[in-house]
Design a protein around this motif. Structure first.
Motif, PDB file in Angstrom:
ATOM      1  N   SER A 215       7.159  10.073   4.731  1.00 57.59           N
ATOM      2  CA  SER A 215       7.201   8.042   4.702  1.00 57.59           C
ATOM      3  C   SER A 215       7.406   7.861   3.300  1.00 57.59           C
ATOM      4  CB  SER A 215       5.283   8.555   4.707  1.00 57.59           C
ATOM      5  OG  SER A 215       4.829   6.938   3.903  1.00 57.59           O
ATOM      6  N   LEU A 216       8.267   7.919   2.483  1.00 56.81           N
ATOM      7  CA  LEU A 216       9.017   7.760   1.587  1.00 56.81           C
ATOM      8  C   LEU A 216      10.036   7.892   1.752  1.00 56.81           C
ATOM      9  CD1 LEU A 216       6.613   9.523  -1.350  1.00 56.81           C
ATOM     10  CD2 LEU A 216       6.576   7.106  -0.890  1.00 56.81           C
ATOM     11  N   PHE A 217      10.865   9.496   2.358  1.00 59.41           N
ATOM     12  CA  PHE A 217      11.917   9.563   2.601  1.00 59.41           C
ATOM     13  C   PHE A 217      12.549   8.754   3.812  1.00 59.41           C
ATOM     14  CE2 PHE A 217      10.885  12.417  -0.182  1.00 59.41           C
ATOM     15  CZ  PHE A 217      10.808  11.917  -2.248  1.00 59.41           C
TER      16      PHE A 217
ATOM     17  N   SER B 247      -9.400  -3.341   3.709  1.00 58.21           N
ATOM     18  CA  SER B 247      -7.743  -4.217   3.408  1.00 58.21           C
ATOM     19  C   SER B 247      -7.297  -2.858   2.038  1.00 58.21           C
ATOM     20  CB  SER B 247      -8.027  -5.593   2.394  1.00 58.21           C
ATOM     21  OG  SER B 247      -8.420  -5.196   1.362  1.00 58.21           O
ATOM     22  N   MET B 248      -5.956  -3.303   1.823  1.00 58.46           N
ATOM     23  CA  MET B 248      -5.193  -2.500   0.795  1.00 58.46           C
ATOM     24  C   MET B 248      -5.847  -2.673  -0.211  1.00 58.46           C
ATOM     25  SD  MET B 248      -1.830  -0.624   1.414  1.00 58.46           S
ATOM     26  CE  MET B 248      -1.286  -0.521   1.061  1.00 58.46           C
ATOM     27  N   ARG B 249      -6.173  -4.302  -0.440  1.00 58.20           N
ATOM     28  CA  ARG B 249      -6.739  -3.864  -2.320  1.00 58.20           C
ATOM     29  C   ARG B 249      -7.782  -3.352  -2.242  1.00 58.20           C
ATOM     30  NH1 ARG B 249      -4.652  -8.849  -4.241  1.00 58.20           N
ATOM     31  NH2 ARG B 249      -3.850  -9.792  -1.662  1.00 58.20           N
ATOM     32  N   THR B 250      -8.956  -3.466  -1.201  1.00 59.75           N
ATOM     33  CA  THR B 250     -10.654  -2.713  -1.263  1.00 59.75           C
ATOM     34  C   THR B 250      -9.854  -0.786  -2.114  1.00 59.75           C
ATOM     35  OG1 THR B 250     -10.617  -4.313  -0.147  1.00 59.75           O
ATOM     36  CG2 THR B 250     -12.286  -2.194  -0.761  1.00 59.75           C
ATOM     37  N   ALA B 251      -8.640  -0.793  -1.307  1.00 60.43           N
ATOM     38  CA  ALA B 251      -8.522   1.004  -1.261  1.00 60.43           C
ATOM     39  C   ALA B 251      -7.890   1.014  -3.286  1.00 60.43           C
ATOM     40  CB  ALA B 251      -7.308   1.526   0.232  1.00 60.43           C
ATOM     41  N   LEU B 252      -7.217  -0.120  -2.857  1.00 63.44           N
ATOM     42  CA  LEU B 252      -6.762  -0.428  -4.449  1.00 63.44           C
ATOM     43  C   LEU B 252      -7.150  -0.391  -5.449  1.00 63.44           C
ATOM     44  CD1 LEU B 252      -3.297  -1.141  -5.526  1.00 63.44           C
ATOM     45  CD2 LEU B 252      -4.023  -3.376  -5.950  1.00 63.44           C
TER      46      LEU B 252
ATOM     47  N   TYR C 252      -0.519   7.375  -9.306  1.00 63.61           N
ATOM     48  CA  TYR C 252       0.767   6.833  -8.951  1.00 63.61           C
ATOM     49  C   TYR C 252       0.336   6.314  -7.381  1.00 63.61           C
ATOM     50  CZ  TYR C 252       3.390   8.700 -12.958  1.00 63.61           C
ATOM     51  OH  TYR C 252       3.995   8.789 -14.154  1.00 63.61           O
ATOM     52  N   ALA C 253      -0.652   7.272  -6.798  1.00 64.66           N
ATOM     53  CA  ALA C 253      -0.889   6.744  -5.333  1.00 64.66           C
ATOM     54  C   ALA C 253      -1.553   5.412  -5.264  1.00 64.66           C
ATOM     55  CB  ALA C 253      -2.214   7.792  -4.772  1.00 64.66           C
ATOM     56  N   VAL C 254      -1.973   5.046  -6.660  1.00 65.66           N
ATOM     57  CA  VAL C 254      -2.256   3.580  -6.646  1.00 65.66           C
ATOM     58  C   VAL C 254      -1.477   2.848  -6.859  1.00 65.66           C
ATOM     59  CG1 VAL C 254      -3.195   1.687  -8.588  1.00 65.66           C
ATOM     60  CG2 VAL C 254      -4.974   4.288  -8.016  1.00 65.66           C
TER      61      VAL C 254
ATOM     62  N   PRO D 157      -6.892   1.410  13.109  1.00 61.02           N
ATOM     63  CA  PRO D 157      -6.236   0.068  13.793  1.00 61.02           C
ATOM     64  C   PRO D 157      -4.451   0.633  13.287  1.00 61.02           C
ATOM     65  CG  PRO D 157      -7.099  -0.088  11.971  1.00 61.02           C
ATOM     66  CD  PRO D 157      -8.060   0.648  12.286  1.00 61.02           C
ATOM     67  N   ARG D 158      -4.420   1.290  12.850  1.00 58.98           N
ATOM     68  CA  ARG D 158      -2.237   1.203  12.113  1.00 58.98           C
ATOM     69  C   ARG D 158      -2.293   2.754  12.912  1.00 58.98           C
ATOM     70  NH1 ARG D 158      -1.905   2.793   6.309  1.00 58.98           N
ATOM     71  NH2 ARG D 158       0.154   3.314   7.252  1.00 58.98           N
ATOM     72  N   THR D 159      -3.161   3.595  13.558  1.00 54.59           N
ATOM     73  CA  THR D 159      -2.640   4.388  14.688  1.00 54.59           C
ATOM     74  C   THR D 159      -2.372   3.385  16.112  1.00 54.59           C
ATOM     75  OG1 THR D 159      -4.019   6.277  13.519  1.00 54.59           O
ATOM     76  CG2 THR D 159      -3.025   6.273  15.838  1.00 54.59           C
TER      77      THR D 159
ATOM     78  N   LEU E 177       9.856   7.470  12.618  1.00 53.73           N
ATOM     79  CA  LEU E 177       8.474   8.377  11.397  1.00 53.73           C
ATOM     80  C   LEU E 177       8.285   8.328  10.082  1.00 53.73           C
ATOM     81  CD1 LEU E 177      10.802  11.802  12.262  1.00 53.73           C
ATOM     82  CD2 LEU E 177       8.520  11.330  13.096  1.00 53.73           C
ATOM     83  N   ARG E 178       8.830   7.293   9.776  1.00 51.33           N
ATOM     84  CA  ARG E 178       8.545   7.497   7.896  1.00 51.33           C
ATOM     85  C   ARG E 178       6.368   6.654   8.375  1.00 51.33           C
ATOM     86  NH1 ARG E 178       8.577   3.780   2.978  1.00 51.33           N
ATOM     87  NH2 ARG E 178       7.055   2.387   3.782  1.00 51.33           N
ATOM     88  N   GLU E 179       6.147   5.890   9.016  1.00 52.55           N
ATOM     89  CA  GLU E 179       4.998   5.465   9.725  1.00 52.55           C
ATOM     90  C   GLU E 179       4.221   5.822  10.166  1.00 52.55           C
ATOM     91  OE1 GLU E 179       2.969   3.190   8.570  1.00 52.55           O
ATOM     92  OE2 GLU E 179       1.815   2.821  10.135  1.00 52.55           O
TER      93      GLU E 179
ATOM     94  N   GLY F 213       4.292  14.663   5.801  1.00 57.73           N
ATOM     95  CA  GLY F 213       3.587  13.153   5.847  1.00 57.73           C
ATOM     96  C   GLY F 213       5.033  12.891   4.978  1.00 57.73           C
ATOM     97  N   LEU F 214       3.767  13.277   3.407  1.00 58.78           N
ATOM     98  CA  LEU F 214       4.370  12.138   2.688  1.00 58.78           C
ATOM     99  C   LEU F 214       5.394  12.593   2.535  1.00 58.78           C
ATOM    100  CD1 LEU F 214       2.805  10.390  -0.037  1.00 58.78           C
ATOM    101  CD2 LEU F 214       2.865  12.666  -1.256  1.00 58.78           C
ATOM    102  N   CYS F 215       6.048  13.394   2.602  1.00 67.10           N
ATOM    103  CA  CYS F 215       7.979  12.673   2.649  1.00 67.10           C
ATOM    104  C   CYS F 215       8.415  12.491   3.489  1.00 67.10           C
ATOM    105  CB  CYS F 215       8.223  14.378   2.688  1.00 67.10           C
ATOM    106  SG  CYS F 215       8.524  15.544   0.688  1.00 67.10           S
TER     107      CYS F 215
END
Ligand code: HEM
Lengths: 580, 320
Positions: free
Chosen positions: A492-494, A57-62, B272-274, A133-135, A200-202, A488-490
C-alpha cells in the motif's frame, strides 16, 4: 476505492475522491446539502444511513484512532491492576482523592474499561464498514478497462511529444508492447493507447485493513479459550500438569480445564550466574533449568534445558521459566523431641539481591504447634541497616527467623499464603529479656528454642523455579494476520499507481505522437522521465527547450529544490530534473 | 587504550564536532537573514533552468556585489557545516563500532548504545540527502538533534560496557532493536522535515519567503520528503512491534501484556496511522498531518526516555 475516474484529476484532488469513495459513494445529507429529503425530518432508515455513512467515514476513523491513542496513555503511566495490584493499592493510599477518582473511571484497569472497549469496537465497526464497499469498488476496478484517453494530453502533469515515420497503428502497437513490457495493463483504442499499473496498492491497503480485523479475532480467541498458570517447583521436585497443582491460574471464559496436556516434569538442576565484575554487578547472566519431561503417562521421559528465551512446548502448551528464588532446607524438632517438619520451603525474593521472605510452618509439632517467619539471605551481611543480602548468588547463605507457638488446631482446609504467617492465635517466642527470640542460622547449624519448646536446623538450601504454563489458541492466526498486515502495508505504501496514455495521429506526412502521464498517489518520482523516455522510444523527441518552457507553464512537477540550484551556482552542473 | 576507551573518547568528540556543525549551519541560516533570494541569481544559464522555481531572477544585472558576497558567505558556512558533519559522522561511526567491539556484540544492548546507534542512522540519512541530492537544508536541525542526543547519551544514559542479560539473548530481540533504531531514525528525519514544512508553509501562506527559507524546497516538496520518511518508517515500526511481541512470547510466554513500553509503542504506532490517514483526509492534510507527525515523534521519544526513567516495567532497558 475507485480508480475509475476517467478524467485526469489534479493530484491533490485524488485523495478527496478517495475519501468520497471510502464512504461508499453515498454522500451524507449534510447541512446545506440539497438532499432529496428536502426540509422534512429524516426517516429512521435515512437517519441510520446517515449515521452509518458518518461512522465509516475517513474523518471518523481518524478521530477514533486519535482517541484510541489518547485513551491508551493513562495505562502506560499509571500502575495497572492486572499486572501490578500492589502498586495500585499503594498509589491509591498515597493519593486517596485522586486515586479513588481514577479508580472509579477505570484508570487502573484501562484495557478492560468499557470506554476503552467502546473506542476500539467502534473503530473496528468503522473499519469493516470501510473495507466492504472499498472491496466492491476495487473488484469492479480490476475488471474495468484502463481509463479513457483524455482529450488534451498536454495538460497532464507529465507530457511529451515526438514524431515518427511509421503509420499510426504501428506506433500504437510499439507503445503497447513497450508498456506491456513495463508491466502496465494496456488497452488499445482507435487512435490511442491507455495504460495503467499499480493495482496492487489498493489491494495491499485492503489486505492491511482486513488483517487488522483478523488480528482482533485471533486475539479474542486466544483470550477466551486460553489460560496461563504459575507453579513454583523446588529443584529436585516434580510437577504434573493438572489444574490442582497450579499455584494460580487466569483463564478465559471458554477455557476447558479437562483439556490440559497430560505431561509431567521434574526439575533436576537449575543454574543461575550473576555478574561479579564491577560493571552491572549482580545483573543476571545465565539462567538454565534442566528438566526431565514426560509428555504423557507411559511415554519415554527425555531431558530438556529450559532457558529464558527457550520455552518448552508440549502438546500445544508452553512452559516458560519466569522466575527463580531460594528455598532453605530445614528440619524442625518439636517439644516432644519428634521431627515435626523436614523439607525445603520456597522463600519469595523481595529485591534484586534476593533478600527472600518466607514462613516455615510445622503444624504437626506437639505439644504445641511451631511456626517461623523471616528472611533467607543468599549473601548475608549484618550492618546498621540490619541483615540484608548484598548479592543475588548464594555466597554466604543465612536464615534469619522469629518463632511462634500455639495450641494445636484442626486443619480447616482454608488455603493460606505459603510465604507469610498468619499469627492470630499464636504467641511469639521471646528470650529471657522479653525481646523477640531471634534465630540466625547457617547451613548445618541448629538453634534450640527457649523453654524446651524444640529446635530448628538449617540443613542447607535449594533453588526453586517458577514455571509459567500457558496455552494461547489462535496464535497462528494472530501471527498470520500480522504478517499479512505488514505485507499489505508495504504494498500500500510502496506501490504507486500510474497511468500513461499515448495518442498518435497523421499530420503533414508524419505521425505525431503525444504521451501523457499521471500519478495517482504522492511520493512518486520518475514520471517525467518515463514519459520522456517512452516518447523517445516511439519517435524523435522535439526540442528540449520548448518542452521545458511548456513544463514551466504547467508548473505541476517543477518544484525541485532551490538549494540544489544554489549548489550549481558554483559547480555549474546541469539541472538533472527531479531526483530521488 | 582499549576499545571501550576509544569508543568513549570518540563519542564525546563526535558530540562536540556536531555542535560545531550545528553552529556553522546556524550561521548559514542567520547569514541569509534579510537577503532576498531574487538578488543573487547572476548566471544567465539559471534563467532557463530555474523557470518555475520560487523567486527566480528576471534581471541578471540586478546583482549587487555586496549581496553576492553575502550569499557566498552563506554558501561557505553551509559547506563547512556539511564538512563538519561528515567529520563528526566518521568519529561517531568509529565510536559505535568500537563500542560493539568492546562489548563483543552488537552495540544496542542498553539506552546509551541505542541512542548513539540510532542517531548515527539519522545523520546517515541526512548525509545521503546531501551527497546524493544536494539537499542541505536539514543540516541545522539534524546536527542540533545529534548534538543534544549524543550529549544526553554521554552524560545521562552512559553505562560501561557489559554483556547482555539473558532475556536479550534472542534473534528476535536483534530484529526488534535494529528495526526500532532504523525506523526511529526515519521518524526523526520525518519530524525534522515536518518542522521545516510548517515553517515554510506558514511563510508561503503569508507571502514572506525570505532569507534562508527561500532556499528551502517548496513546502510541497518538503512535505513529500516528510511523507517518504514516514512511509518508510511505518511498516518498519509495525515490524518492530511485531518482532518485540514474538520475542516477548518466547521470553515471557505472552506476546502482549500492556507493559508501559509496549503500550507506548502501540500509541506511537496509532499516532502514525493517524498521520497517514490525515494525509488522505481533506482539512487534515498539510498542517494537520505535520502536527500529528510531531506528536508522533514526541510519543516515540517519550516512550524511549520518559518510560525508561519514570515508569518501571519488564523491559530490561528500564532505568538505563
Ligand atoms: C484499526 C484502525 C485503522 C488503522 C490502524 C489504519 C491504518 C492505516 C494505515 C497505516 C494506512 C496507510 C496505508 C496507505 O496509505 O495505504 C491507512 C490507509 C487508509 N485507511 Fe486506514 N486504518 C484504520 C482504520 C480505517 C478505517 C476505519 C477506514 C475507513 C474510513 C480507513 C480507511 C483508509 C483509507 C481509505 C486509506 C487509504 C489512504 C490513501 O489512499 O492514502 N482506515 N490506514
Amino acid at each position: 476505492m475507485s480508480r475509475d475516474t476517467a478524467a485526469p484529476v489534479d493530484r491533490t484532488d485524488t485523495t478527496d475522491a478517495v475519501e468520497a469513495d471510502a464512504v461508499g459513494g453515498i454522500s451524507a445529507p449534510q447541512q446545506g446539502d440539497p438532499a432529496p429529503t428536502g426540509a422534512r425530518a429524516l426517516r429512521p432508515v435515512e437517519w441510520l444511513r446517515w449515521l452509518w455513512t458518518n461512522l465509516t467515514s475517513m474523518r471518523t476513523a481518524l478521530a477514533l484512532l486519535l482517541l484510541l491513542a489518547i485513551a491508551a496513555v493513562p495505562g502506560a503511566l499509571l500502575p495497572q491492576r492486572p499486572t501490578q495490584p500492589f502498586e495500585v493499592s499503594s498509589w491509591i493510599e498515597q493519593n486517596p482523592t485522586l486515586g479513588r477518582f481514577y479508580d472509579s473511571i477505570g484508570f487502573f484497569d484501562v484495557y478492560s474499561a468499557p470506554w476503552f472497549a467502546a473506542i476500539y469496537l467502534l473503530l473496528f465497526i468503522s473499519l469493516i464498514g470501510c473495507i466492504v464497499p472499498r472491496t466492491r469498488v476495487y473488484l469492479r476496478a480490476l475488471r474495468a478497462r484502463p481509463p479513457r484517453t483524455p482529450r488534451n494530453l498536454g495538460r497532464l502533469p507529465a507530457a511529451a511529444t515526438a514524431t515518427a515515420d511509421e503509420a499510426v497503428a504501428d506506433v500504437l502497437e510499439r507503445a503497447r508492447v513497450e508498456l506491456r513490457r513495463q508491466r502496465f495493463r494496456v488497452d488499445v483504442r482507435e487512435d490511442s493507447v491507455a495504460a495503467e499499473r499499480g493495482y496492487l496498492r489498493e489491494a495491499g491497503n485492503l489486505v492491511f485493513h482486513l488483517s487488522l480485523v483478523v488480528l482482533l479475532v485471533g486475539l479474542a480467541w486466544g483470550a477466551l479459550a486460553g489460560y496461563r498458570a504459575n507453579v513454583v517447583v523446588p529443584v529436585g521436585q516434580g510437577f504434573a500438569n493438572t489444574i490442582t497443582s497450579y499455584d494460580d491460574i487466569t483463564s478465559g471464559g471458554r477455557f476447558d480445564p479437562e483439556s490440559l496436556a497430560p505431561f509431567a516434569l521434574t526439575v533436576d538442576r537449575f543454574t543461575a550466574e550473576f555478574e561479579t565484575g564491577p560493571v552491572q554487578q549482580g545483573a543476571a547472566r545465565v539462567f538454565e533449568a534442566d528438566l526431565t519431561v514426560t509428555e504423557e503417562p507411559g511415554a519415554a521421559p527425555y531431558p530438556f534445558r529450559l532457558e529464558v528465551n527457550k520455552p518448552l512446548a508440549v502438546g500445544g502448551t508452553d512452559v516458560h521459566l519466569i522466575q527463580h528464588g531460594y528455598a532453605p532446607r530445614v528440619t524442625v524438632t518439636d517439644g516432644d523431641g519428634n521431627t515435626s517438619f523436614s523439607g525445603v520451603v520456597p522463600f519469595l525474593p523481595q529485591d534484586g539481591n534476593f533478600t527472600s521472605a518466607g514462613a516455615i510452618k510445622a503444624w504437626d509439632s506437639r505439644p504445641e504447634q511451631l511456626a517461623f517467619q523471616g528472611f533467607f539471605l543468599p549473601t548475608a551481611v549484618v550492618d546498621e541497616q540490619g541483615p540484608r543480602s548484598v548479592f543475588p548468588d548464594a555466597f554466604e547463605p543465612q536464615l534469619f527467623l522469629n518463632a511462634w507457638y500455639g495450641p494445636p488446631r484442626e486443619e480447616n482446609g482454608v488455603p493460606e499464603n505459603v510465604y507469610s504467617l498468619d499469627v492470630t492465635g499464636l504467641t511469639q517466642i521471646t528470650s529471657a529479656d522479653g525481646d523477640p527470640f531471634r534465630i540466625r542460622l547457617e547451613p548445618g547449624q541448629t538453634v534450640e528454642l527457649p523453654d524446651g519448646r524444640g529446635s530448628i536446623t538449617m540443613d542447607g538450601w535449594e533453588r526453586w523455579v517458577k514455571l509459567q504454563i500457558s496455552r494461547t489458541p489462535g496464535l497462528g492466526l494472530t501471527l498470520g494476520a500480522v504478517v499479512a498486515a505488514v505485507t499489505g502495508l508495504c504494498l500500500s505504501l510502496f506501490v504507486r499507481p500510474r497511468r500513461i496514455w499515448v495518442r498518435a495521429r497523421r499530420e503533414d506526412g508524419r505521425t505525431l505522437v503525444e504521451v501523457g502521464g499521471l500519478d495517482r498517489a504522492d511520493a512518486r518520482t520518475g514520471l517525467d522521465e518515463q514519459v520522456d523516455e517512452l516518447a523517445g522510444t516511439l519517435g524523435t523527441r522535439e526540442d528540449e527547450a520548448s518542452r521545458q518552457a511548456q513544463g514551466a507553464g504547467r508548473g505541476t512537477t517543477g518544484d525541485e529544490s532551490s538549494p540544489r540550484r544554489a549548489e550549481e551556482h558554483d559547480g555549474g552542473r546541469d539541472d538533472g530534473g527531479e531526483r530521488d | 587504550m582499549d576499545f571501550a576507551e576509544v569508543s568513549n573518547t570518540a563519542m564525546v568528540m563526535a558530540a562536540v564536532v556536531y555542535l560545531f556543525a550545528a553552529i556553522a549551519h546556524a550561521g548559514e541560516w542567520s547569514a541569509a537573514q534579510g537577503l532576498d533570494q531574487r538578488e543573487r541569481r547572476t548566471s544567465p544559464a539559471r534563467e532557463l533552468v530555474g523557470a518555475g522555481g520560487p523567486g527566480v531572477v528576471e534581471h541578471p544585472d540586478a546583482a549587487d556585489p555586496k549581496v553576492e558576497r553575502a550569499w557566498l558567505r552563506v554558501e561557505k558556512l553551509g559547506r563547512s557545516g556539511v564538512a563538519l558533519t561528515v567529520v563528526a559522522f566518521a568519529v561517531h561511526a568509529v565510536a559505535v563500532v568500537t563500542r560493539g567491539l568492546a562489548a563483543d556484540r552488537f552495540p544496542w544492548g542498553n539506552m546509551y548504545e541505542f541512542v548513539s546507534t540510532s542517531l548515527l542512522f539519522v545523520v546517515a540519512v541526512h548525509l545521503v540527502l546531501v551527497l546524493r541530492a544536494g539537499q542541505r537544508w536539514l543540516g541545522l536541525l539534524t546536527t542540533m538533534l545529534a548534538t543534544v542526543g549524543l550529549g544526553l547519551a554521554v552524560t545521562v544514559f552512559y553505562v560501561d560496557v557489559a554483556p547482555l542479560v539473558p532475556s536479550l539473548h534472542s534473534t528476535w530481540f536483534l530484529f526488534h532493536i535494529v528495526a526500532a533504531a532504523v525506523s526511529g531514525a526515519a521518524f526523526n528525519v520525518g519530524a525534522l522535515a515536518s518542522i521545516l514544512y510548517l515553517v515554510k508553509a506558514r511563510a508561503e501562506r503569508r507571502g514572506e519567503v525570505r532569507g534562508y527559507l527561500a532556499r528551502l524546497p517548496s513546502a510541497k516538496a518538503i512535505d513529500l520528503l516528510a511523507y517518504r520518511a514516514h512511509a518508510f518508517a511505518f511498516p518498519l515500526w509495525t515490524f518492530t512491534i511485531a518482532a518485540g511481541a514474538i520475542w516477548a512470547q518466547y521470553a515471557w510466554g505472552r506476546f502482549w501484556g500492556w507493559d508501559p513500553k509496549e503500550t507506548m509503542s502501540l500509541v506511537t504506532w496509532v499516532l502514525y496511522a493517524v498521520y497517514l490517514h490525515a494525509r488522505a483526509t481533506a482539512g487534515w492534510r498539510g498542517t494537520g498531518a505535520a502536527v500529528i507527525a510531531l506528536v508522533g515523534v514526541v510519543a516515540y521519544w517519550f516512550n524511549f526516555i520518559g518510560i525508561n526513567l519514570l515508569v518501571s516495567g519488564l523491559h530490561s532497558y528500564a532505568g538505563i
